[in-house]
Design an enzyme around this catalytic site. Structure first.
Site, mmCIF file in Angstrom:
data_model
loop_
_atom_site.group_PDB
_atom_site.id
_atom_site.type_symbol
_atom_site.label_atom_id
_atom_site.label_comp_id
_atom_site.label_asym_id
_atom_site.label_seq_id
_atom_site.Cartn_x
_atom_site.Cartn_y
_atom_site.Cartn_z
ATOM 1 N N GLY A 65 0.799 -1.050 0.060
ATOM 2 C CA GLY A 65 -0.083 -0.066 0.036
ATOM 3 C C GLY A 65 0.743 1.138 -0.076
ATOM 4 O O GLY A 65 1.959 1.092 -0.124
ATOM 5 N N GLY A 81 3.558 1.183 2.852
ATOM 6 C CA GLY A 81 4.463 -0.196 2.573
ATOM 7 C C GLY A 81 5.418 0.269 1.457
ATOM 8 O O GLY A 81 6.710 -0.044 1.564
ATOM 9 N N LYS A 132 -3.652 -3.402 5.584
ATOM 10 C CA LYS A 132 -4.763 -2.794 6.070
ATOM 11 C C LYS A 132 -5.381 -3.734 7.166
ATOM 12 O O LYS A 132 -5.153 -4.906 7.279
ATOM 13 C CB LYS A 132 -6.126 -2.823 4.945
ATOM 14 C CG LYS A 132 -5.700 -1.879 3.523
ATOM 15 C CD LYS A 132 -5.862 -0.291 4.280
ATOM 16 C CE LYS A 132 -5.661 0.335 3.019
ATOM 17 N NZ LYS A 132 -5.632 1.973 3.375
ATOM 18 N N ALA A 140 0.780 9.461 3.271
ATOM 19 C CA ALA A 140 1.244 9.067 1.953
ATOM 20 C C ALA A 140 -0.211 8.592 0.977
ATOM 21 O O ALA A 140 -0.900 8.230 1.683
ATOM 22 C CB ALA A 140 2.141 7.955 2.049
ATOM 23 N N LYS A 178 -2.730 8.161 17.981
ATOM 24 C CA LYS A 178 -3.013 7.883 16.823
ATOM 25 C C LYS A 178 -4.432 7.826 16.520
ATOM 26 O O LYS A 178 -5.026 8.009 15.476
ATOM 27 C CB LYS A 178 -2.160 6.913 16.214
ATOM 28 C CG LYS A 178 -2.119 6.625 14.564
ATOM 29 C CD LYS A 178 -1.583 7.758 13.884
ATOM 30 C CE LYS A 178 -1.870 7.619 12.399
ATOM 31 N NZ LYS A 178 -1.392 6.662 11.508
ATOM 32 N N ASN A 234 -7.206 9.148 13.767
ATOM 33 C CA ASN A 234 -7.687 8.311 12.859
ATOM 34 C C ASN A 234 -9.443 8.398 12.897
ATOM 35 O O ASN A 234 -9.988 8.446 11.922
ATOM 36 C CB ASN A 234 -7.155 6.948 12.889
ATOM 37 C CG ASN A 234 -5.828 6.972 12.026
ATOM 38 O OD1 ASN A 234 -5.035 6.235 12.560
ATOM 39 N ND2 ASN A 234 -5.511 7.743 11.022
ATOM 40 N N ASN A 265 -10.379 10.238 9.574
ATOM 41 C CA ASN A 265 -10.492 9.249 8.497
ATOM 42 C C ASN A 265 -12.028 9.331 7.954
ATOM 43 O O ASN A 265 -12.307 9.610 6.830
ATOM 44 C CB ASN A 265 -9.893 8.234 8.833
ATOM 45 C CG ASN A 265 -8.492 8.235 8.690
ATOM 46 O OD1 ASN A 265 -7.804 9.189 9.235
ATOM 47 N ND2 ASN A 265 -7.689 6.895 8.726
ATOM 48 N N ASN A 280 -2.920 15.705 2.014
ATOM 49 C CA ASN A 280 -2.910 14.242 2.070
ATOM 50 C C ASN A 280 -4.515 13.865 1.810
ATOM 51 O O ASN A 280 -5.217 14.455 2.542
ATOM 52 C CB ASN A 280 -2.370 13.694 3.141
ATOM 53 C CG ASN A 280 -2.216 12.127 3.013
ATOM 54 O OD1 ASN A 280 -1.624 11.562 1.950
ATOM 55 N ND2 ASN A 280 -2.593 11.250 3.872
ATOM 56 N N SER A 300 -6.221 7.743 4.381
ATOM 57 C CA SER A 300 -6.233 6.338 3.897
ATOM 58 C C SER A 300 -7.708 5.864 3.645
ATOM 59 O O SER A 300 -8.037 5.104 2.909
ATOM 60 C CB SER A 300 -5.458 5.418 4.834
ATOM 61 O OG SER A 300 -5.915 5.491 6.094
#
Ligand code: KPL
Length: 317
Positions: free
Chosen positions: A9, A12, A77, A129, A187, A191, A195, A254, A257
């Site tokens: 991903g 990674g 994931k 990312a 974190k 998220n 997210n 960004n 994800s």
């Protein structure tokens, strides 16, 4: 140190490419034969924070082929953790370490069930990312990486420092914390707030604080998670509003994800994020109405995807 990065991903790919560029013995592991072949052929293209474009010839292997790695970094994931955990025993050299850099709760438990808790390390990545296509990654936001030995791990401080050095040599700002569980939860706050709302509204992280109704919900979701962390005995020091604001600013360009998953038609990590907050809060008798709604909305969004018109013209009858 022979290193495997499990999961091609965004994170990674970025990690494997930066390790390769520093001359580390690293292999990127995939589970899909066709994609493995493509990535091996093309290499991993990285758009750096400084705007450069570089191609790293990272070797890519099939995870199922096994190996004898000294460090396996799990970057799949959260909904693939069980499957990844099943592959781990055949990837580890004697005394190997396993480092998860995944989002969400429940990953450590699943990995510990497969390879034992003693060799586990947990990592939290605050960088952003995106992966516009297979094997192409855009480093879109700066942020430190924090690693540590979670409860039950027997990894010594010396080995932990060795792993941190590998990251630092590859250009990652890597910090060590002996209360890594606290960092994981900090974190998580980020998220569960950023997210789902960026995924529902389809906006980059930096836009969220400027949309008051969405911001209110993001902070409320993170505040519910913070209350759960405290009820679980973790001494969180961050203020949800301040923390979310900092991360939105640092990763402004960004796409979260979860938004990337929604746009690509993939499942999301909602169950390991807001869904875990709802499930774990029940055992403490804590209310989590915002996390519950966000979980159900994302589940609905995923379920509705196949029926969504592809363009506005499809709506004209
Ligand atoms: O972890 C992230 C994610 O997108 O999953 C943040 C920090 C929110 C960066 O986008």
């Amino acid at each position: 140190m022979k290193i495997a990065v499990l999961g091609p991903g965004a994170l990674g790919c970025l990690l494997a490419a930066s390790l390769k560029e520093q001359g580390e013995e690293v292999v990127l592991l995939d589970y899909r034969p066709q994609r493995r072949e493509l990535l091996q052929r093309r290499g991993i293209t990285v758009h750096t924070l400084a705007g450069e474009v570089r191609v790293a010839p990272v070797p890519v292997a099939l995870a199922a082929a096994g190996g004898a790695f000294d460090l396996v970094v799990v970057a799949v994931k959260a909904y693939q953790t069980e499957a990844a955990a099943g592959l781990l025993p055949r990837l580890l050299a004697p005394g190997a370490l396993v480092l998860t850099v995944q989002n969400g709760l429940g990953n450590l438990e699943a990995l510990a069930a497969a390879v034992g808790p003693e060799r586990l390390l947990a990592g939290v990545v605050f960088a952003g990312a995106t992966r516009p296509e297979e094997g192409r990654v855009v480093h879109a936001g700066a942020g430190p990486t924090v690693i540590g030995a979670p409860p039950g791990s027997q990894v010594t401080p010396a080995r932990l420092a060795q792993v941190a050095q590998v990251f630092r040599r590859a250009g990652w700002e890597c910090r060590i914390r002996d209360d890594i569980e606290v960092v994981l939860w900090e974190k998580l706050l980020v998220n569960v707030g950023i997210n789902p709302l960026t995924a529902l509204l389809r906006v980059p992280n930096g836009v969220l604080p400027a949309i008051p109704p969405a911001w209110e919900l993001a902070v409320a979701a993170a505040t519910e998670a913070a209350a759960l962390a405290r009820a679980s005995g973790l001494a969180l020091t961050v203020d949800p509003d301040t923390r979310l604001r900092e991360v939105c600013a640092a990763t402004a360009a960004n796409l979260s994800s979860m938004l990337q998953d929604v746009l690509a038609g993939r499942p999301t990590e909602i169950a390991a994020l807001n869904g875990q907050v709802v499930a774990r809060a029940k055992t403490h008798g804590l209310p989590t109405p915002v996390n519950y709604c966000l979980t159900r909305l994302l589940e609905a969004l995923e379920a509705a995807a196949p029926s969504r018109p592809s363009a506005e013209k499809d709506l004209v009858v």
